[in-house]
Structure formats: structure tokens, C-alpha cells
Design a protein around this motif. Structure first.
Motif, PDB file in Angstrom:
ATOM      1  N   LYS A 184     -49.023 -12.226  -6.173  1.00 59.45           N
ATOM      2  CA  LYS A 184     -48.098 -11.258  -5.568  1.00 59.45           C
ATOM      3  C   LYS A 184     -48.685  -9.859  -5.634  1.00 59.45           C
ATOM      4  CE  LYS A 184     -44.309 -14.339  -6.325  1.00 59.45           C
ATOM      5  NZ  LYS A 184     -45.232 -15.465  -6.554  1.00 59.45           N
ATOM      6  N   ALA A 229     -40.407  -9.944 -19.946  1.00 63.17           N
ATOM      7  CA  ALA A 229     -39.469 -11.049 -19.710  1.00 63.17           C
ATOM      8  C   ALA A 229     -39.239 -11.850 -20.992  1.00 63.17           C
ATOM      9  CB  ALA A 229     -40.004 -11.959 -18.611  1.00 63.17           C
ATOM     10  N   TRP A 286     -46.307 -21.824  -4.826  1.00 59.16           N
ATOM     11  CA  TRP A 286     -46.804 -22.997  -5.550  1.00 59.16           C
ATOM     12  C   TRP A 286     -45.958 -24.252  -5.339  1.00 59.16           C
ATOM     13  CZ3 TRP A 286     -49.337 -18.747  -6.780  1.00 59.16           C
ATOM     14  CH2 TRP A 286     -50.577 -18.856  -7.367  1.00 59.16           C
ATOM     15  N   GLU A 322     -45.229 -26.452  -7.671  1.00 63.22           N
ATOM     16  CA  GLU A 322     -44.247 -26.466  -8.759  1.00 63.22           C
ATOM     17  C   GLU A 322     -44.289 -25.134  -9.475  1.00 63.22           C
ATOM     18  OE1 GLU A 322     -44.188 -29.811 -11.344  1.00 63.22           O
ATOM     19  OE2 GLU A 322     -44.376 -31.208  -9.691  1.00 63.22           O
ATOM     20  N   PRO A 323     -43.538 -24.157  -8.958  1.00 60.61           N
ATOM     21  CA  PRO A 323     -43.601 -22.827  -9.562  1.00 60.61           C
ATOM     22  C   PRO A 323     -43.086 -22.820 -11.004  1.00 60.61           C
ATOM     23  CG  PRO A 323     -41.972 -22.902  -7.771  1.00 60.61           C
ATOM     24  CD  PRO A 323     -42.635 -24.227  -7.810  1.00 60.61           C
ATOM     25  N   ALA A 324     -43.626 -21.918 -11.788  1.00 59.53           N
ATOM     26  CA  ALA A 324     -43.320 -21.881 -13.228  1.00 59.53           C
ATOM     27  C   ALA A 324     -41.891 -21.439 -13.484  1.00 59.53           C
ATOM     28  CB  ALA A 324     -44.283 -20.930 -13.925  1.00 59.53           C
ATOM     29  N   ARG A 325     -41.341 -21.902 -14.608  1.00 58.34           N
ATOM     30  CA  ARG A 325     -40.031 -21.453 -15.082  1.00 58.34           C
ATOM     31  C   ARG A 325     -40.315 -20.454 -16.208  1.00 58.34           C
ATOM     32  NH1 ARG A 325     -36.263 -24.894 -12.931  1.00 58.34           N
ATOM     33  NH2 ARG A 325     -37.317 -26.408 -11.636  1.00 58.34           N
ATOM     34  N   ILE A 326     -39.851 -19.241 -16.042  1.00 56.82           N
ATOM     35  CA  ILE A 326     -40.154 -18.199 -17.024  1.00 56.82           C
ATOM     36  C   ILE A 326     -38.852 -17.612 -17.544  1.00 56.82           C
ATOM     37  CG2 ILE A 326     -41.350 -16.009 -17.399  1.00 56.82           C
ATOM     38  CD1 ILE A 326     -43.179 -16.835 -14.978  1.00 56.82           C
ATOM     39  N   ASP A 327     -38.581 -17.840 -18.820  1.00 56.28           N
ATOM     40  CA  ASP A 327     -37.374 -17.287 -19.454  1.00 56.28           C
ATOM     41  C   ASP A 327     -37.398 -15.765 -19.379  1.00 56.28           C
ATOM     42  OD1 ASP A 327     -36.483 -19.747 -20.146  1.00 56.28           O
ATOM     43  OD2 ASP A 327     -37.022 -19.633 -22.259  1.00 56.28           O
ATOM     44  N   GLY A 328     -36.268 -15.185 -19.069  1.00 56.12           N
ATOM     45  CA  GLY A 328     -36.147 -13.733 -19.147  1.00 56.12           C
ATOM     46  C   GLY A 328     -36.537 -12.995 -17.872  1.00 56.12           C
ATOM     47  N   LEU A 329     -37.230 -13.654 -16.939  1.00 57.76           N
ATOM     48  CA  LEU A 329     -37.615 -12.976 -15.695  1.00 57.76           C
ATOM     49  C   LEU A 329     -36.513 -13.229 -14.656  1.00 57.76           C
ATOM     50  CD1 LEU A 329     -39.715 -11.259 -14.298  1.00 57.76           C
ATOM     51  CD2 LEU A 329     -41.050 -13.301 -13.829  1.00 57.76           C
ATOM     52  N   ASP A 367     -35.976  -9.411 -10.079  1.00 59.16           N
ATOM     53  CA  ASP A 367     -37.243  -8.821 -10.538  1.00 59.16           C
ATOM     54  C   ASP A 367     -38.425  -9.634 -10.022  1.00 59.16           C
ATOM     55  OD1 ASP A 367     -35.950  -6.807 -11.787  1.00 59.16           O
ATOM     56  OD2 ASP A 367     -36.272  -7.528 -13.835  1.00 59.16           O
ATOM     57  N   TYR A 368     -38.280 -10.949 -10.026  1.00 59.90           N
ATOM     58  CA  TYR A 368     -39.366 -11.806  -9.569  1.00 59.90           C
ATOM     59  C   TYR A 368     -39.616 -11.609  -8.068  1.00 59.90           C
ATOM     60  CZ  TYR A 368     -42.284 -15.922  -9.006  1.00 59.90           C
ATOM     61  OH  TYR A 368     -43.334 -16.759  -8.725  1.00 59.90           O
ATOM     62  N   LEU A 394     -41.468  -8.384  -7.262  1.00 64.89           N
ATOM     63  CA  LEU A 394     -42.796  -8.143  -7.840  1.00 64.89           C
ATOM     64  C   LEU A 394     -43.843  -7.710  -6.814  1.00 64.89           C
ATOM     65  CD1 LEU A 394     -43.334 -11.055 -10.408  1.00 64.89           C
ATOM     66  CD2 LEU A 394     -43.210  -8.608 -10.899  1.00 64.89           C
ATOM     67  N   GLY A 395     -43.853  -8.381  -5.676  1.00 68.11           N
ATOM     68  CA  GLY A 395     -44.919  -8.123  -4.711  1.00 68.11           C
ATOM     69  C   GLY A 395     -44.564  -7.128  -3.618  1.00 68.11           C
ATOM     70  N   GLU A 446     -39.204 -18.967  -4.919  1.00 67.08           N
ATOM     71  CA  GLU A 446     -40.643 -18.737  -4.737  1.00 67.08           C
ATOM     72  C   GLU A 446     -40.932 -18.289  -3.295  1.00 67.08           C
ATOM     73  OE1 GLU A 446     -42.687 -18.743  -7.098  1.00 67.08           O
ATOM     74  OE2 GLU A 446     -44.611 -18.667  -6.091  1.00 67.08           O
ATOM     75  N   ALA A 467     -39.734 -14.762  -2.802  1.00 67.83           N
ATOM     76  CA  ALA A 467     -40.669 -13.789  -3.378  1.00 67.83           C
ATOM     77  C   ALA A 467     -41.867 -13.582  -2.451  1.00 67.83           C
ATOM     78  CB  ALA A 467     -41.127 -14.247  -4.753  1.00 67.83           C
TER      79      ALA A 467
END
Lengths: 320, 297
Positions: free
Chosen positions: A301, A315, B119, B121-128, B132-133, B136-137, B180, B183
């Protein structure tokens, strides 16, 4: 008490956490509050359903918070333990009692924006009765100089059918030397969620947190999440303990720590113990860097690796 | 006389092959290519095997271009190499984006030029958080909230239900894929590479995804779609068939799909599903000819 009676430096100090302390001053908002400036009580505000009292002692205070039986407290109770000095000793002895069938959220803010050799100690007792919903959140800021020596110890008893959510945040500023010990005893059918977050940012920072959950009652459940990062020589130790000592209890410990820059050290010590054959306790720990795939996703990104890492740390350490 | 006939038949076949190759290599004559791969060869990480062998094809600006092929044919490897992931380095060949040689550029540099990858299988990110995700770009972060809402709406997610969520395990696989995509869309890139966007989704959801692809196309973004499913690929204008790491054909998508079916020996399936761009089935004789060429009739 007016706003100007409380040090502006402390009021502004938690902005990085998106917390405006003015919202918690007496006369603002509807919640009960107790404000301490070093070893002087600067304000106490009680509301119906809560007894909130403080007494000054030689180097600090004894504070009593009692949530009366059956009380559902809408607004968070605010405890502010601020110090606007470089040095000195602040000792806090909180005794927090949530009587049966209560619902409350307590927010404690420990802010020492000028700390440079300051000592902050706490020796707390928490008693949570039956059928309670108790949320305790403690946010620390130890300034940008060399941090403070902070050594809180707390014993927490969680009664039958109660839910206890504990959040500890030390992610902004430079922590200094921090040694925290928490012992949480979970009774029958209680649920414990404890989230610990800390960030050591330089060689002056040494953060050691020991959070122990003892599942003493049948069907008690817990999740302990410890998240930390160490940068540029910072050192963090997360010692997460869970013991399954009762029938059908279930606990999990999770430690995630990120190491950035040379000389930084992250250590995780998840310790689990089961003494009942029907109990179930598990742990997982990961240390080092973020998975490359996470970084790739963010870099696709347009972020650099450094920017992506910052986003992921932010995060990881964000309060849920 | 019989010698002469053999000679003429071989010569005719030779000429037909030349015409076939010429047509296949000139399907975008006169169009602007946004992405161009020339003689790309990609080895495994240890360098002992070749995953993708000497592949060349182009992607027309503003199109949906599907790369198809069976599992293990090298499609995702190709996608990661185009995007510039660290462990995917071609040993030969060049990649051009809008005429610029990006072969040696980093992932971040390529993203900044206007390309991104969603992707499998995009990642799972706690707290993001989801907003915000998605943000990002974004190059221009003014009116960020509004832009986030808009991106969520494009992927058919109700903004109110997602603006307070995080991209953690609480999102289903389909929801995470949509976030995803949102984003990627919010970046307003010129090229979005979608790696197997169909994996793990049920048929109803897939139909919805096809509509989303068309919305993205209408936003003047080019899509490079990596898939092994014909129903997803049918939304594509053009296609490239990769078989065991080799480039077989780049052409209008139905023709590529027909060749894929012929290689796999799926004649009945091919007759049931394949239509040309004007909605007509391929002529039966033509289908037979392609299957005969592949030796699967």
C-alpha cells in the motif's frame, strides 16, 4: 476545585493516548473521581452508589472505593495519580471493593510527565463480589526524560459469576524501570480478561510485568494477553502465569513481543500449571519481528518497511 | 505426387502456425499496455527449480485481465514477482509498468508508482481498525472518513457496521477479502493485482465479487486477476493461460479459456460454459479443432 488548580502538564500528558484529562476533572462529566497531585488530594467527587474516600499519609494516600451492592455505574470512575515533579516518592494504597451485583468501569491514570528519578509505588487490593461486571483500566505515562521507578503490586479477588476485565497500558513516553506484579484469583464461573501492553524505547527502559491468574473456582475462565515491544536497547520481560486449580476451568496465556534495533531484549515467560485433571490451560508466545507477510501487505500500500512496522506496533499495543 | 501433397500439407501447417503465433502476439496491437512482462523466468527460493519459465505477455490499460491455469502452474508466483515481494526474484527478463522498467524496484516503490496487490488470504491483525487499514495507502488523506465509507460501499460493506471493527479474527473470510479490496481501491492505483479473490467463497458471494470487479473497472483501474476458476475469469476481457510454468496463450478471455479446457480435456464443460464476447458459443468445429490440437479430443 477549578481546572487551574491541577497542573497543566499532567492534564495534557495523556494526549498521545487520545485521553483528555480535563474530561475527568471535578465538575466535568458525571463520574466519581479522585485526583492526586503528588501526595496531596486535589479533588474528590462522589456519586450515588459509590463511596470514594482518600486519606493522605506520609508519602502518598490510602484510597477507598466501594461500589455499593446492586449499583450499575454509568460513567467511569476516574482515579488520577499525577506527579508534576522530577523526583520524590508517591505511594498509593488503593482498596477497591465491588459489592455483589455491581457494574462499574474504573479508569486509573498514572502520569508523571517530568519524571527523572521519581518513585511510584502501589499496593492495591481489589475485591469483586458475586455477579459483577468490573472493568479496570490503568494507563501510565512516565514522561520523555528517563522515566520513573514504578513498582505496583495488586491482589485481585474475583467472585462467583463475575466478569473482570483488566487493561494495563504503558506504551507512550519512556517507561524507565518498571516492575509490576498482579495476582488475580478467579472463583466459580468467573471470567477474567487481562490485557497488558508495554513499550520499552531505549536503554533506560526496563519493564518487567508479572501477571498471574489463579483459576480457583469450578468453570472459571481466563485469557491473558501480554503485548510488548522493545526498541533501541529497551528491555521487556512479560511473565504470564495461569494455574488451573479447579474442575473444568480453562485458561490461556498469549505473549507477543517485537524486538527493534540493536541491544533491545524481549523476553516472554508464559508459565502454566494444572492441578485438576479436568482443567485446561494453554499458552503461546512469539518474539522477534512481525511476520513478513504482514509487512508485505502494508508495503503493497506504499509504506516503507519502517512505516509498516510502526503501524503494526501501534496496532499491537492499542487498547481493544 | 504424394510427396508434393505431404510437402504442401506440412508447408500449410507451418504457415498457419506462423499466423497463429503472429495473432497471439499482437492481440493488443494499437492499445496501450500498462503492464508488460518480457521473458520472465522465476526460480524457486533455493534456485534449484524453475516455477515460471520465460513468460511474456502484456496487460492493456483499463481492462480486466485474468491469468488462469491449474493449481501449481505458477500464477501466484507471477503475481508476487510483478508486485516485487522480496523472495520472488526473476533470474531473467524484464517487467515494465507504464513503460518504466520496474524489475529491480522494491515493493514500496512499485506501490508508489500505482500498483497494489490484494492477497488471497489477507492477514488478521489485532488492533488495526478497518478505517485505518483502508486509509493506509491513500495519497490524499483529506476527507479520509468519507473516502473510507466510499471504499466500503464499493465492496458492498455497510460502513456503519465496519468503521468500529478491527481486521482481526472477528471478520469472516469474505469480509476480510472485501476489506482488502476496499483498501486497494482507496489507494486509487492504476493496477490492482487480485490473487485468487474467489478462494474460500461460496457461489452467491462470487457473483457479488464479479459486480465489484466491474465497479473497479469503471473507476478506470486495471485488474490483473489471478484465478483458476472459469466463472470468475468470465468477467475478464483478456486472459493469459499458464500451464506448468509456461505461457500458452494470451488473447480474448473466452479463447484462452477454450485452450485451457482443451489442455485439461474438459470438452463437455467447455461446450456448456464458453461463449464468445458477443454471447455466442464457439462454433463446434472450432472447439473440436482446438481440442484436436491439444490431443484431447
Amino acid at each position: 476545585m477549578t481546572d487551574s488548580d491541577y497542573p497543566e502538564e499532567i492534564l495534557q500528558s495523556l494526549e498521545d493516548y487520545n485521553i483528555d484529562m480535563r474530561d475527568f476533572l471535578p465538575g466535568h462529566g458525571g463520574g466519581a473521581k479522585l485526583l492526586l497531585d503528588f501526595n496531596k488530594i486535589k479533588g474528590v467527587e462522589q456519586i450515588e452508589g459509590i463511596i470514594l474516600k482518600g486519606r493522605e499519609i506520609a508519602n502518598g494516600i490510602v484510597a477507598d472505593v466501594v461500589i455499593k451492592e446492586g449499583s450499575k455505574i454509568e460513567e467511569p470512575v476516574h482515579l488520577c495519580f499525577g506527579v508534576n515533579k522530577e523526583k520524590g516518592i508517591q505511594e498509593i494504597f488503593p482498596r477497591i471493593i465491588a459489592e455483589d451485583n455491581t457494574d462499574v468501569k474504573i479508569q486509573a491514570h498514572c502520569s508523571f510527565p517530568k519524571a527523572n528519578g521519581l518513585i511510584h509505588k502501589m499496593f492495591g487490593h481489589f475485591y469483586i463480589g458475586k455477579n459483577c461486571n468490573f472493568n479496570y483500566s490503568e494507563t501510565h505515562y512516565h514522561g520523555e526524560n528517563s522515566g520513573a521507578l514504578v513498582a505496583p503490586v495488586a491482589y485481585m479477588y474475583v467472585g462467583e459469576n463475575s466478569v473482570f476485565e483488566n487493561n494495563f497500558n504503558l506504551t507512550k513516553g519512556t517507561p524507565g524501570k518498571v516492575k509490576i506484579m498482579l495476582d488475580i484469583y478467579a472463583m466459580k464461573n468467573s471470567v477474567i480478561r487481562s490485557n497488558i501492553r508495554a513499550f520499552g524505547k531505549n536503554k533506560k527502559d526496563s519493564v518487567r510485568i508479572r501477571d498471574a491468574i489463579y483459576l480457583e473456582g469450578e468453570n472459571a475462565r481466563s485469557v491473558l494477553k501480554m503485548r510488548a515491544a522493545a526498541r533501541d536497547g529497551g528491555e521487556v520481560l512479560m511473565y504470564g502465569i495461569t494455574e488451573g486449580n479447579a474442575p473444568h476451568c480453562n485458561g490461556h496465556v498469549e505473549c507477543s513481543e517485537i524486538v527493534l534495533g540493536k541491544g533491545s531484549i524481549c523476553r516472554a515467560r508464559p508459565f502454566i500449571r494444572a492441578t485438576d485433571p479436568t482443567s485446561s490451560v494453554s499458552h503461546e508466545a512469539s518474539l522477534g519481528r512481525f511476520p513478513q507477510k504482514w509487512l508485505d501487505e502494508l508495503m503493497a500500500k506504499g509504506l516503507t518497511e519502517k512505516e509498516a512496522t510502526e503501524v503494526l506496533i501501534e496496532a499491537m499495543l492499542r487498547e481493544e | 505426387m504424394s510427396i508434393n501433397l505431404d510437402f504442401y500439407s506440412i508447408f500449410l501447417k507451418y504457415l498457419l502456425n506462423i499466423v497463429f503465433i503472429y495473432l497471439n502476439n499482437n492481440h493488443f496491437e494499437g492499445f496501450k499496455l500498462l503492464l508488460e512482462l518480457k521473458d520472465i523466468t522465476i526460480p524457486t527460493e533455493d534456485g534449484k527449480c524453475v516455477i515460471v519459465n520465460n513468460i511474456s505477455f502484456g496487460v492493456k490499460e483499463g481492462s480486466i485481465h485474468a491469468v488462469i491455469g491449474p493449481n501449481g502452474s505458477g500464477k501466484s508466483t507471477l503475481a508476487y514477482t510483478i508486485m516485487g515481494l522480496q523472495t520472488f526474484n526473476p533470474t531473467q527478463g524484464k517487467i515494465y509498468f507504464d513503460g518504466i522498467d520496474i524489475t529491480n524496484m522494491s515493493l514500496t516503490q512499485r506501490a508508489k508508482l500505482g500498483m497494489t496487490l490484494a492477497w488471497q488470504e489477507p492477514a488478521r491483525i489485532d488492533g488495526l481498525t478497518v478505517p485505518d487499514y483502508i486509509a493506509l495507502g491513500m495519497k490524499d488523506k483529506t476527507n479520509m472518513k468519507e473516502k473510507v465509507r466510499e471504499a466500503l460501499e464499493i465492496v458492498n460493506l455497510e460502513p456503519e457496521r465496519y468503521i468500529n471493527r478491527t481486521i482481526d479474527e472477528s471478520l469472516s473470510g469474505g469480509e476480510r477479502k472485501r476489506v482488502e479490496l476496499a483498501a486497494a481501491i482507496a489507494m486509487r492505483p492504476r493496477l490492482i493485482i487480485l490473487d485468487e479473490p474467489d478462494s474460500g467463497l461460496d457461489m452467491i458471494v462470487i457473483e457479488d465479487f464479479l459486480n465489484i470487479f466491474n465497479k473497479i473497472k469503471n473507476l478506470e483501474m486495471t485488474i490483473l486477476l489471478i484465478t483458476h476458476r472459469e466463472d470468475i475469469g468470465m468477467v475478464a476481457d483478456y486472459g493469459t493461460l499458464i500451464w506448468r510454468g509456461n505461457h500458452i496463450l494470451t488473447d480474448e478471455f473466452p479463447k484462452v479459456m477454450l485452450r485451457y479446457c482443451a489442455k485439461a480435456g474438459l470438452k463437455e464443460f467447455c461446450k456448456r460454459t464458453l461463449f464468445t464476447n458477443d454471447g455466442k458459443c464457439f462454433d463446434e468445429d472450432y472447439i473440436d479443432r482446438i481440442f484436436r490440437e491439444e490431443g484431447t479430443l
